[in-house]
Design an enzyme around this catalytic site. Structure first.
Site, PDB file in Angstrom:
ATOM      1  N   ASP A  16      58.027  34.268  27.301  1.00  0.00           N
ATOM      2  CA  ASP A  16      59.253  34.660  27.963  1.00  0.00           C
ATOM      3  C   ASP A  16      59.204  36.129  28.394  1.00  0.00           C
ATOM      4  OD1 ASP A  16      62.204  34.155  28.527  1.00  0.00           O
ATOM      5  OD2 ASP A  16      62.372  35.804  27.098  1.00  0.00           O
ATOM      6  N   GLU A  43      56.070  33.662  32.048  1.00  0.00           N
ATOM      7  CA  GLU A  43      57.233  33.802  32.918  1.00  0.00           C
ATOM      8  C   GLU A  43      57.277  35.232  33.430  1.00  0.00           C
ATOM      9  OE1 GLU A  43      62.115  33.657  32.840  1.00  0.00           O
ATOM     10  OE2 GLU A  43      60.953  34.718  31.340  1.00  0.00           O
TER      11      GLU A  43
END
Length: 489
Positions: free
Chosen positions: A226, A286
């Site tokens: 993330d 990401e």
């Protein structure tokens, strides 16, 4: 604007099966499926999806042709940001279940051939994490576990401190929060409840490797990392922090130290595999970053990083998109990343983005599946896209943080109570109003439904004509008019 259509020409490439066999790693032309655990399936009737619900739904993933699923966070959390504020990185939050439930899910996944990829959230923790409390108290080994700074003197208010820099957070406001007990500011690129780790601290890096090993030992197949660009920030030689243009974030995103950190994690996963065997464990990154940065995140020739840095180019699809626009979106990746790294991936939605049906229109939802499947490489399907789920507006005059919930509504399994998601009529988010017509059970029964087309395309994707043959040919694409985008395999 004319009607956009897509022509998919499938060439029968006779005799190429042997070329595909063993030519690619499992992830290179895989079909990934993102599950938002709160919204996939509720097994205990409390209106919130859970791990046992995911276990029940794994057969469905096999039915629709998925290779793997990555799960948004299921770890212990106060839920200030729906689980992206983690208080314990090696335990399951009770709303989702237990570690034993996780192990049962993993065992079933392995039995039916579905790989499990976990969300890894290394940029920050919850402010209720034990590590943060220790850092506030300057306990031995935790003094600099997070990013702390004294701040600047306020000329208007003697004795008061101003933030160390003008940095603005992702969700607005200052990135700096004063902590009265420690008498310093701490950095938080996201919510103030999400203090940023200091990855220049060796102990932080070791702790994160311990987290990876904990889940690898349980048997997971990889990690989606993330908020990759936010891991490091620029520090001046004197220890101060430079101001930046709020629209640029030159000092608070995509620092080269982040690239090196990804290489470190990839090296760790490769060493783990060498020691323990098994198939490749993947890293999905990401990063809403330019291609030149994603290039570095993959590797630099001597070091390897993430196998799959998400390609968000197709997020530009909308109601007025024509075939030449599509070509422009595809060209960027294919002319640079595919040419250089021989890898590609295609994403049209996730838990932070409005659903693709709402962006392109109901009449184009099937075309999007043709587009993603026809292009080479990895496809990433956000839960519900395979049946054409739409946004559920949950508030008026919403903030950015609130609008993210629009694409997180409960999965629509059937036309029963709460769309088959839960036995309760009260769910954590409302079920979409169209669930009577848009649900798995109904679309299974229709001969040419969106779901049926999706499944057929996934089967086609596993054929030798659609395998990622690297430079062996058999693929081309392009806009042949304003309204027709053609893919040849």
């Amino acid at each position: 604007m004319g009607k956009l259509t897509l022509s998919l020409v499938v060439l029968a490439l006779v005799g190429l099966t042997s070329l595909a066999s063993g030519a690619t790693d499992w992830w290179e032309d895989s079909s990934l499926y993102q599950i938002y655990p709160r919204s996939f399936k509720d097994s205990d009737g409390n209106g919130i999806g859970d791990i046992n619900g995911i276990t029940e739904g794994l057969d469905y993933l096999k039915e629709i042709g998925m290779t793997a699923t990555w799960l948004s966070p299921i770890f212990k959390s106060p839920m200030a940001d729906n689980g992206y504020d983690i208080s314990n990185f090696t335990d399951i939050d009770p709303i989702f279940g237990t570690l034993e439930d996780f192990d049962v899910m993993l065992k079933k996944a392995k039995a039916i051939g579905i790989k499990i990829i976990l969300d890894f959230v290394p940029n920050h923790s919850s402010n209720e994490c034990e590590w943060f409390e220790k850092s506030i108290n300057r306990e031995d080994g935790y003094e600099d576990f997070y990013v702390w700074a004294d701040g600047k003197d306020d000329p208007q208010n003697p004795g008061k401190k101003l933030p160390p820099s003008n940095w603005e957070g992702v969700f607005g406001g200052s990135m700096w929060k004063w902590n009265e007990k420690r008498q310093q500011f701490y950095l938080h690129q996201f919510l103030e409840e999400q203090p940023d780790f200091n990855f220049r601290n060796k102990q932080v890096r070791e702790k994160m490797l311990d987290v990876l090993k904990f889940w690898l030992d349980r048997g997971v197949d990889g990690f989606r990392i993330d908020a990759v660009p936010h891991m490091f920030e620029k520090v001046n030689d004197d220890g101060s922090y430079p101001d930046e243009d709020p629209t640029n974030h030159y000092y608070t995103q995509d620092q080269y130290e982040t690239v090196e950190l990804l290489y470190e994690w990839r090296e760790f996963l490769e060493a783990y595999r060498k020691k323990n065997g098994g198939e490749t464990r993947v890293l999905l990154a990401e990063a809403y970053s330019p291609l030149t940065m994603l290039d570095k995140y993959i590797g630099n020739g001597t070091h390897q990083g993430a196998q799959i840095p998400f390609n968000f180019a197709l997020w530009g699809l909308n109601l007025t998109t024509n075939a030449r626009d599509v070509q422009g979106m595809v060209d960027g990746w294919m002319s640079f990343m595919w040419k250089k790294h021989q890898t590609a991936n295609w994403v049209t939605g996730n838990h932070d983005m409005g659903r693709v049906v709402d962006r392109v229109g109901e009449n184009k939802k099937d075309l999007i599946h043709f587009l993603l499947t026809g292009l080479p490489g990895v496809t990433v399907t956000y839960y519900g896209e395979e049946i054409g789920m739409s946004n559920v507006v949950t508030c008026e005059n919403c903030s950015y943080v609130e609008t993210r919930s629009f694409s997180r509504s409960p999965f629509q399994w059937n036309d029963g109570e709460s769309a088959g998601f839960s036995s309760s009529n009260e769910t954590w988010l409302p079920v979409a109003e169209d669930y009577k017509s848009v649900n798995v059970e109904r679309l299974r029964s229709l001969p040419r439904s969106t779901l049926k087309m999706f499944v057929a395309l996934q089967k086609l994707k596993t054929s030798s004509a659609f395998k990622a043959f690297k430079n062996k040919g058999g693929f081309s694409y392009g806009a042949i008019s304003e309204n027709v985008f053609q893919i040849i395999r």
